[in-house]
Motif scaffolding. Structure first.
Motif, mmCIF file in Angstrom:
data_model
loop_
_atom_site.group_PDB
_atom_site.id
_atom_site.type_symbol
_atom_site.label_atom_id
_atom_site.label_comp_id
_atom_site.label_asym_id
_atom_site.label_seq_id
_atom_site.Cartn_x
_atom_site.Cartn_y
_atom_site.Cartn_z
ATOM 1 N N LEU A 1 14.917 -5.389 -39.649
ATOM 2 C CA LEU A 1 15.601 -4.941 -40.851
ATOM 3 C C LEU A 1 14.600 -4.266 -41.782
ATOM 4 N N PRO A 2 15.048 -3.263 -42.496
ATOM 5 C CA PRO A 2 14.159 -2.681 -43.516
ATOM 6 C C PRO A 2 13.841 -3.740 -44.569
ATOM 7 N N PRO A 3 12.696 -3.581 -45.226
ATOM 8 C CA PRO A 3 12.211 -4.645 -46.130
ATOM 9 C C PRO A 3 13.247 -5.094 -47.158
ATOM 10 N N GLU A 4 13.983 -4.146 -47.699
ATOM 11 C CA GLU A 4 14.944 -4.521 -48.731
ATOM 12 C C GLU A 4 15.985 -5.491 -48.184
ATOM 13 N N LEU A 5 16.531 -5.138 -47.002
ATOM 14 C CA LEU A 5 17.546 -6.002 -46.406
ATOM 15 C C LEU A 5 16.942 -7.326 -45.946
ATOM 16 N N ALA A 6 15.729 -7.252 -45.422
ATOM 17 C CA ALA A 6 15.078 -8.485 -44.979
ATOM 18 C C ALA A 6 14.924 -9.446 -46.151
ATOM 19 N N GLN A 7 14.581 -8.879 -47.293
ATOM 20 C CA GLN A 7 14.445 -9.691 -48.503
ATOM 21 C C GLN A 7 15.783 -10.338 -48.884
ATOM 22 N N ILE A 8 16.844 -9.509 -48.812
ATOM 23 C CA ILE A 8 18.174 -10.018 -49.150
ATOM 24 C C ILE A 8 18.587 -11.114 -48.170
ATOM 25 N N GLN A 9 18.282 -10.867 -46.896
ATOM 26 C CA GLN A 9 18.645 -11.876 -45.900
ATOM 27 C C GLN A 9 17.995 -13.219 -46.229
ATOM 28 N N LYS A 10 16.708 -13.136 -46.562
ATOM 29 C CA LYS A 10 15.970 -14.364 -46.867
ATOM 30 C C LYS A 10 16.621 -15.104 -48.033
ATOM 31 N N GLU A 11 16.979 -14.320 -49.021
ATOM 32 C CA GLU A 11 17.575 -14.921 -50.207
ATOM 33 C C GLU A 11 18.913 -15.588 -49.872
ATOM 34 N N ILE A 12 19.750 -14.840 -49.173
ATOM 35 C CA ILE A 12 21.076 -15.378 -48.860
ATOM 36 C C ILE A 12 20.966 -16.599 -47.956
ATOM 37 N N GLU A 13 20.027 -16.510 -47.012
ATOM 38 C CA GLU A 13 19.848 -17.640 -46.104
ATOM 39 C C GLU A 13 19.482 -18.896 -46.891
ATOM 40 N N SER A 14 18.582 -18.738 -47.877
ATOM 41 C CA SER A 14 18.176 -19.924 -48.614
ATOM 42 C C SER A 14 19.331 -20.460 -49.459
ATOM 43 N N HIS A 15 20.169 -19.551 -49.987
ATOM 44 C CA HIS A 15 21.351 -20.030 -50.713
ATOM 45 C C HIS A 15 22.270 -20.790 -49.773
ATOM 46 N N ALA A 16 22.472 -20.230 -48.588
ATOM 47 C CA ALA A 16 23.365 -20.876 -47.623
ATOM 48 C C ALA A 16 22.870 -22.280 -47.316
ATOM 49 N N ILE A 17 21.574 -22.395 -47.128
ATOM 50 C CA ILE A 17 21.022 -23.724 -46.818
ATOM 51 C C ILE A 17 21.206 -24.669 -48.003
ATOM 52 N N SER A 18 21.016 -24.115 -49.197
ATOM 53 C CA SER A 18 21.134 -24.985 -50.372
ATOM 54 C C SER A 18 22.568 -25.481 -50.557
ATOM 55 N N TYR A 19 23.536 -24.710 -50.061
ATOM 56 C CA TYR A 19 24.922 -25.175 -50.127
ATOM 57 C C TYR A 19 25.236 -26.189 -49.031
ATOM 58 N N GLY A 20 24.324 -26.364 -48.134
ATOM 59 C CA GLY A 20 24.553 -27.348 -47.081
ATOM 60 C C GLY A 20 25.014 -26.744 -45.764
ATOM 61 N N LEU A 21 24.994 -25.416 -45.662
ATOM 62 C CA LEU A 21 25.359 -24.810 -44.383
ATOM 63 C C LEU A 21 24.222 -25.034 -43.389
ATOM 64 N N ASP A 22 24.616 -25.151 -42.137
ATOM 65 C CA ASP A 22 23.659 -25.525 -41.101
ATOM 66 C C ASP A 22 23.899 -24.604 -39.907
ATOM 67 N N PHE A 23 22.893 -23.820 -39.570
ATOM 68 C CA PHE A 23 23.126 -22.809 -38.526
ATOM 69 C C PHE A 23 21.875 -22.611 -37.684
ATOM 70 N N PHE A 24 22.097 -21.988 -36.519
ATOM 71 C CA PHE A 24 20.944 -21.591 -35.706
ATOM 72 C C PHE A 24 20.249 -20.440 -36.414
ATOM 73 N N GLU A 25 19.038 -20.175 -35.980
ATOM 74 C CA GLU A 25 18.339 -19.005 -36.496
ATOM 75 C C GLU A 25 19.247 -17.780 -36.346
ATOM 76 N N THR A 26 19.340 -16.996 -37.402
ATOM 77 C CA THR A 26 20.279 -15.879 -37.366
ATOM 78 C C THR A 26 19.541 -14.554 -37.474
ATOM 79 N N HIS A 27 19.818 -13.690 -36.496
ATOM 80 C CA HIS A 27 19.187 -12.363 -36.489
ATOM 81 C C HIS A 27 20.202 -11.302 -36.849
ATOM 82 N N PHE A 28 19.794 -10.422 -37.726
ATOM 83 C CA PHE A 28 20.659 -9.285 -38.042
ATOM 84 C C PHE A 28 20.060 -8.037 -37.429
#
Lengths: 494, 371
Positions: free
Chosen positions: A3-30
């Protein structure tokens, strides 16, 4: 990843929010793809390494055409796999990418935790690549036309599995789990079946001493009238009992295992989409949305949730039910706290959030609707059933009765809205003919396609095949004996 | 999962197109008969409904119990804006839709050609060489650098380096010298450009009914498709006639309903004038087609027609096709008359079309000689 850096950054952010909400998933590749690549991947059901077949080409043609004419655009595509793969469309605006990513984490969590996905092969991308390799090799060995014809036969009956069966019964008698990639060099069937069958075949062969009758044929016409009880997994039945060559059986097994892999996705459409929509809405509105993106987000979110007057949107139904349940349970738990009723400790108080996590773990659509669709929900969302006015041919509002709505919805969800068909006898009329029974639930079969499908089934079974069903409230048997189709009424023959 | 793998779709897609082609070929007669391809043309694409290409499954038939909806309305109210396929899929799994595939008119022409076993048309003479093209199809040792043939040059240089022992595997640099160079070269090839004119004539006298015109319409569509495949430049002109003839545009040609007597010679006169004025046979391949129910007015006129055909039109045309459409009024005598008089002329082709089923046969009769 790539992913381009901007999207990679967004992914990281969203992933951490998802985890903080209690979502539990395998490693996810976009992966970022342009529209044509997305169409290609989508044509293969998301897995571009699959076996070659023209129906994927057909899918591609219709997807490309839909895109070109602006009729449709694929927003998101997620693969149930470990790691989970998801695709983003290059041309989408950043706000759309955020929405899709948030949505994808909802799906990824659902894939990993929902009970109905528990048995699916989490390395299916690799597995399907193996299937592709095997089938390509058969094409080299036996020729494109031969293999393709065989696959057309098999794919025509690919839905005849038992998606509601508990996973343990899906293992075939050789004790291998379905997902195993088995080599086509399996032991001859005699050694794999049970002893009695083996002896029967042996004895029959000796007594007949007919060389030109293949061993498989004699099994198919054996005295044993299989199965002992009617069996829904007709593909398995054929794999075990039809007179197949090794490569043919392997292809049938490939198709069956992919059918089981995809089945839970069809079984959990409402809940899965509702769950993912619930989370994209939560993550977007509570966390990642910037002020300038608000209007676009609201526009796209409401487009996804839109209910056209005549059809039911699974995204909308799912998310509304989940929100309803959350509200209800939260209110309940507050009540309980206020009146301190539950403190005897046996029943822990469940909050709304805990409740919906529980639901995403244990339900599929049928159970979900059956348990949680309430009369007040139907009224609030103005649901109704429709019918066709016999005079005008128009669709008209038929009923707003809760019972009618729920019955219809459950009927649609049963067996993915496909007819329930079981194999009853393999030695019908003592001539080795296959006898299937359609469990009639008030809606007739599409007779023309039933006949065509029987042709394909006959090509696999080799002996005549029959399907008992009801047409216009009268029992009736459709048959194909390899030469012509027949249709006769049940009452006149018995 | 690399991007390169994604082009796998090409194989499946072309296989699908192949199957589509096969299906169209198989059902060509039906499509021709129904005439349902005409009017579906885009620019150079036709979209064809193909109901049977999807794999059959056991599925529910049309559902009497209806579907689910959401919104306002009392029981019995029609659903607004939902006149068609408004419901979800209440046990009515998809598949009710008909797949439409697009093929180019050229493909369609090829399918027709394969189905009927039509030969390619050989244009008359070589009078229509209009252009030249430069084609690179050989190699020589001299030439401009821009045309250097890299692979051959590299190969020659590599061979030379190896055989002279200068090759160093650790530093495999190949430097071509003057002697190693190869260049592409070409020469002008004649680029035959042929032009053709098709002149459709139709009898619109009272005895030609709507069904007869429809047959003509279908038949001309297919003839057009085939001839357009064969010639790069094609011009189509239309003549209608009853007792007198006039040139019309294609819309009028197919939709005009006139009545009155029939003088076929009027059309042939006009056709001849057209050829002489606008389409000299030295530059054009000429294809007059005439459709009628064969009910000409009077033997005098028929004799005049035969005379016109024999001495004026046939010598100027690649071929002249006469299609006689059966109608309940027409006597059908005209075909017999010209067959008797001009039967030995190989450039005259006549065929009789009793009904829609015979359109394809008639096309075959017309186009098989391949003039």
């Amino acid at each position: 990843m790539n992913l381009p850096p901007e999207l990679a950054q967004i992914q990281k952010e969203i992933e951490s929010h998802a985890i903080s909400y209690g979502l539990d998933f395998f490693e996810t590749h976009f992966e970022l793809l342009d529209f044509d690549q997305i169409n290609q991947v989508a044509s293969y059901g998301g897995i571009p390494t699959r076996y070659p077949h023209w129906r994927f080409g057909m899918e591609y043609e219709s997807l490309s055409k839909g895109y070109r004419y602006g009729l449709q655009k694929i927003y998101e595509l997620v693969i149930n796999n470990d790691p989970t793969y998801a695709y983003l469309m290059k041309s989408n605006a950043i706000v759309d990418q955020k929405l899709v990513m948030s949505h994808v984490y909802g799906h990824a969590d659902f894939f990993k935790n929902n009970l109905w996905f528990a048995h699916t092969n989490r390395k299916m991308i690799d597995e399907m690549a193996n299937h592709g390799t095997r089938i390509r090799r058969y094409i080299e060995d036996f020729g494109q036309d031969v293999v393709e014809t065989w696959m057309d036969h098999c794919l025509s009956i690919e839905h005849l599995i038992d998606p509601h069966a508990p996973p343990y019964s899906r293992y075939d008698p050789r004790g291998r789990p379905l997902s195993d990639s088995h080599q086509p060099t399996q032991p001859p069937r005699g050694q794999s079946g049970n002893q009695r069958q083996y002896m029967n075949r042996f004895l029959r062969q000796r007594s007949r001493s007919s060389q030109n009758l293949s061993t498989e044929q004699s099994l198919a016409t054996g005295q044993d009238n299989l199965p002992e009880t009617p069996q829904r997994d007709i593909l398995l039945f054929l794999i075990e009992n039809a007179p197949l060559q090794r490569w043919q059986r392997d292809i049938l097994e490939i198709i069956r295992s992919e059918a089981y892999y995809f089945a839970p996705q069809a079984q959990t459409k409402i809940l899965n989409e509702g769950w993912a929509s619930y989370w994209h809405s939560k993550i977007m509105t509570e966390k990642v949305l910037t002020d300038s993106e608000l209007i676009d987000y609201a526009d796209h979110h409401s487009a996804t949730m839109a209910m056209s007057p005549g059809s039911l949107n699974p995204y909308k139904l799912g998310i509304e039910l989940l929100r309803d349940i959350e509200r209800e349970w939260d209110a309940n738990s507050k009540d309980i706290e206020r009146h301190s009723i539950s403190s005897n400790g046996t029943d822990p108080v469940i909050t709304g959030k805990q409740k919906i996590f529980e639901i995403r773990t244990i339900y599929n659509d049928i159970g979900f609707i059956d348990t949680y669709l309430t009369e007040s929900f139907c009224r609030r969302h103005a649901l109704f059933t429709t019918s066709i006015d016999p005079k005008t041919g128009e669709h008209v509002v038929d009923s707003r009765e809760f019972g009618d709505i729920k019955r219809l919805l459950l009927f649609q969800l049963t067996n993915h809205g496909r007819p329930l068909i079981r194999v009853h006898h393999s030695n019908h009329a003592n001539r080795g003919e296959l006898y299937l029974v359609h469990q009639h639930e008030g809606v007739d079969l599409h007779i023309e396609s039933a006949h065509s499908t029987l042709r394909n089934l006959q090509a696999i079974w080799k002996r005549p095949v029959h399907l008992e069903t009801r047409v216009d409230n009268e029992g009736c048997i459709l048959s194909f004996d390899g030469k012509e189709c027949a249709e006769r009424s049940l009452s006149s023959t018995s | 999962m690399t991007v390169s793998q994604y082009r796998r779709i090409d194989r499946d897609h072309s296989r699908f197109r192949q199957i589509v082609r096969g299906k169209i070929k198989q059902n060509l007669k039906k499509y021709v008969k129904n005439g349902n391809l005409i009017g579906r043309q885009g620019q150079d694409l036709v979209s064809i409904p193909l109901p049977q290409i999807e794999l059959p499954h056991f599925r529910y038939g049309p559902n009497p119990t209806g579907g689910l909806g959401q919104g306002q309305g009392q029981p019995g109210d029609p659903m607004d804006g939902q006149s068609e396929s408004g419901n979800g899929n209440a046990g009515n799994t998809p598949g009710a839709h008909v797949l439409e595939v697009e093929v180019t008119l050229d493909d369609l022409a090829d399918i027709l050609g394969e189905h009927l076993g039509l030969p390619n048309i050989e244009p008359r003479g070589n009078k229509n060489i209009l252009g030249q093209r430069h084609k690179y199809n050989s190699i020589r040792k001299t030439g401009p650098e821009s045309l250097r043939h890299f692979r051959r040059t590299y190969r020659a240089a590599l061979k030379r380096t190896l055989s002279s022992g200068l090759y160093d595997p650790n530093r495999p640099v190949i430097i071509p010298i003057r002697d190693d160079q190869f260049y592409e070269s070409g020469r002008p090839v004649p680029d035959p450009e042929t032009s053709a004119v098709v002149i459709y004539m139709m009898d619109v006298s009272g005895s030609m009914g709507a069904e007869q015109k429809e047959i003509v319409r279908i038949e001309t569509f297919w003839i057009d498709t085939w001839l357009r495949r064969q010639y790069e430049n094609i011009k189509v002109r239309y003549i209608v006639h009853d007792a007198s003839a006039k040139e019309v545009d294609s819309h009028t040609f197919y939709h005009l309903s006139e009545s009155g007597g029939t003088r076929i010679s009027s059309a042939y006169d006009l056709c001849l004038r057209m050829i002489d004025q606008d389409h000299p046979p030295s530059e054009w391949n000429i294809y007059p087609f005439h459709f009628s129910d064969g009910d000409n007015w009077g033997g005098d006129d028929t004799r005049r027609c035969i005379d016109l055909l024999e001495h004026s039109i046939l010598p100027r045309s690649n071929m002249f096709c006469y299609g006689q459409v059966k109608s309940s009024y027409g006597s059908g005598q005209f075909k017999n008359d010209i067959d008797d008089a001009l039967g030995e002329q190989e450039r005259l082709i006549t065929s009789e079309i009793q009904n829609r089923d015979q359109i394809l046969d008639s096309i075959e009769t017309f186009l098989t000689p391949g003039f």
